[in-house]
Scaffold this active site. Structure first.
Site, short mmCIF file in Angstrom:
data_model
loop_
_atom_site.label_atom_id
_atom_site.label_comp_id
_atom_site.label_asym_id
_atom_site.label_seq_id
_atom_site.Cartn_x
_atom_site.Cartn_y
_atom_site.Cartn_z
N TYR A 141 0.83 -1.21 0.00
CA TYR A 141 0.00 0.00 0.00
C TYR A 141 0.86 1.26 0.00
O TYR A 141 0.43 2.31 -0.46
CB TYR A 141 -0.89 0.04 1.25
CG TYR A 141 -2.21 -0.66 1.10
CD1 TYR A 141 -2.29 -2.02 0.84
CD2 TYR A 141 -3.40 0.06 1.24
CE1 TYR A 141 -3.52 -2.65 0.73
CE2 TYR A 141 -4.63 -0.57 1.14
CZ TYR A 141 -4.69 -1.93 0.88
OH TYR A 141 -5.91 -2.53 0.77
N LYS A 186 2.98 -15.41 2.51
CA LYS A 186 3.14 -16.14 1.24
C LYS A 186 4.63 -16.41 1.11
O LYS A 186 5.31 -15.99 0.16
CB LYS A 186 2.58 -15.27 0.09
CG LYS A 186 2.56 -15.95 -1.27
CD LYS A 186 1.53 -17.06 -1.39
CE LYS A 186 1.63 -17.75 -2.75
NZ LYS A 186 0.80 -18.96 -2.85
N ASP A 219 -3.08 -18.32 0.58
CA ASP A 219 -4.08 -19.02 -0.24
C ASP A 219 -4.78 -20.10 0.57
O ASP A 219 -6.00 -20.24 0.54
CB ASP A 219 -3.46 -19.57 -1.54
CG ASP A 219 -2.16 -20.33 -1.33
OD1 ASP A 219 -1.64 -20.36 -0.19
OD2 ASP A 219 -1.66 -20.93 -2.31
N ASP A 243 -6.47 -6.93 4.15
CA ASP A 243 -7.59 -6.27 3.49
C ASP A 243 -8.49 -7.31 2.85
O ASP A 243 -9.72 -7.30 3.02
CB ASP A 243 -7.05 -5.29 2.44
CG ASP A 243 -8.17 -4.60 1.67
OD1 ASP A 243 -9.12 -4.13 2.33
OD2 ASP A 243 -8.11 -4.57 0.43
N ASP A 247 -12.56 -8.94 4.25
CA ASP A 247 -13.81 -8.92 3.49
C ASP A 247 -14.36 -10.34 3.38
O ASP A 247 -15.56 -10.58 3.49
CB ASP A 247 -13.61 -8.34 2.07
CG ASP A 247 -13.87 -6.84 2.01
OD1 ASP A 247 -13.58 -6.14 3.00
OD2 ASP A 247 -14.36 -6.36 0.96
#
Ligand code: IPM
Ligand code: MN
Length: 353
Positions: A141, A186, A219, A243, A247
């Site tokens: 970001y 990751k 994942d 983020d 959601d």
């Protein structure tokens, strides 16, 4: 107690839901004899319309001289041209960075009565109670960005100290809960994730040996969040993974309109906002769910003002209003009568008293 609270309604449904949250804070002040003063300022698209800037200096000054900041949402289709140089979201990112609120707490709590609203099977949801801690002021970001006619890049950088401080916040919170921390990265692909994993493993061994640490690739975590959500206690992850996963996790609770957040740093001053966005499709209709904003106000009472009893009272009132059957459209099942934003918040205030 005396407290100054900055209120930044922002765009879309932001003004509608922050209005409700502010009313709840006023009701708390009256009931428990506190003196809260509110100062409203512009952020996002509405600030751009007024001054060309998504985060005017007056807004930053107001936030920095307040005890806590309550924010609605920023953004909207009007300002989402991919070639625009100035965007509402830049204001929010700058505010997070200016306030140094590096840890974003996103609790996912399920109300039994809303199990039918979630797209997941009710038995998977039994016992779900997790807290996702998202790193908020670093990573992709905030890295350097480039764009020319045929290519673009976003740099993702993390420093050891940025990882340590957010993992410490998450581990401390886990210590007061079920003592389980899941770190998500990751590391099979990204160098920043390999640093994240190294730093987390070492820190947890040295400082939090009593907390059980699990590590998941992002994942796989996306899948486990849906297949075994009740196993998780506290999760910690970098900015963008957090983020996306929050959601996803909101679907456990049935609606994005239910999830609050608290962004905190080393001082007590925090930034409190619902995790939902500006929802331009329903803005101005008075049908948005104010629960996430009101629950964010509860987090403000707890984390910035130290008012534990008052925070718990607001959270209980939300639960009672839902138990009594109050439903905005996003959390209604086909047979429910729906209420407006205002009615939902009035019902919550009735349950407070
Ligand atoms: C959130 C939002 C923001 C983010 C946007 C509006 C910049 O999606 O708070 O989750 O990506 O952090
Ligand atoms: Mn988001």
């Amino acid at each position: 107690m005396d407290a100054v609270i900055a209120v930044l309604p922002g765009d879309g449904i932001g003004p509608e839901v922050t209005h409700c949250a502010r009313n709840v804070l006023s009701a708390i002040a009256e009931k428990y004899q506190h003196n809260f003063s509110f100062r409203e300022e512009l952020i996002g698209g509405v600030a751009m319309e007024a001054s060309g800037e998504p985060l005017p200096a007056a807004t930053i000054d107001c936030c920095k001289s307040s005890d806590a900041v309550l924010l609605g949402a920023v953004g909207g289709s009007k300002w989402s041209d991919p070639n625009a140089k100035v965007r509402p979201e830049q204001g929010l990112l700058k505010l997070r960075s200016e306030l140094e609120v590096y840890a974003n707490l996103r609790p996912v709590k399920i109300y039994d009565e809303l199990a039918g609203t979630s797209p997941l099977k009710a038995d998977v949801l039994v016992g779900v109670d997790m807290l996702i801690v998202r790193e908020l002021t670093g990573g992709i970001y905030f890295g350097e960005k480039t764009r020319d006619a045929t290519s673009a890049s976003d740099l993702c950088t993390y420093h050891t100290h940025e990882i340590e401080r957010v993992v410490r916040v998450a581990a401390k919170l886990a210590g007061a809960r079920r003592k389980k921390l899941c770190s998500i990265d990751k590391a099979n692909v990204l160098e920043t994730s390999r640093l994240w994993r190294d730093v987390t493993d070492r820190l947890m061994q040295q400082e939090f040996a009593d907390i059980e640490l699990e590590t998941l690739l992002v994942d796989a975590a996306a899948m486990h969040l849906l297949s075994r959500p009740a196993d998780f206690d506290v999760l910690v992850t970098e900015n963008m993974f957090g983020d996306i996963l929050t959601d996803e996790a909101s679907m456990l609770a049935g609606s994005l309109g239910m999830l609050p957040s608290a962004s905190i740093g080393d001082s007590t001053r925090g930034l409190y906002e619902p995790i939902h966005g500006s929802a331009p499709d329903i803005a101005g209709q008075g049908i948005a769910n104010p629960c996430a904003a009101i629950a964010s106000a509860a987090l403000l009472l707890r984390h910035s003002l130290g008012l534990t009893r008052e925070a718990a009272a607001v959270e209980a009132a939300i639960g009672d209003a839902i138990a009594a059957g109050a439903r905005t459209a996003d959390i209604a099942t086909p047979n429910d009568t729906t209420v407006s934003t205002q009615q939902m918040s009035e019902e919550i205030m009735r349950c407070l008293n």
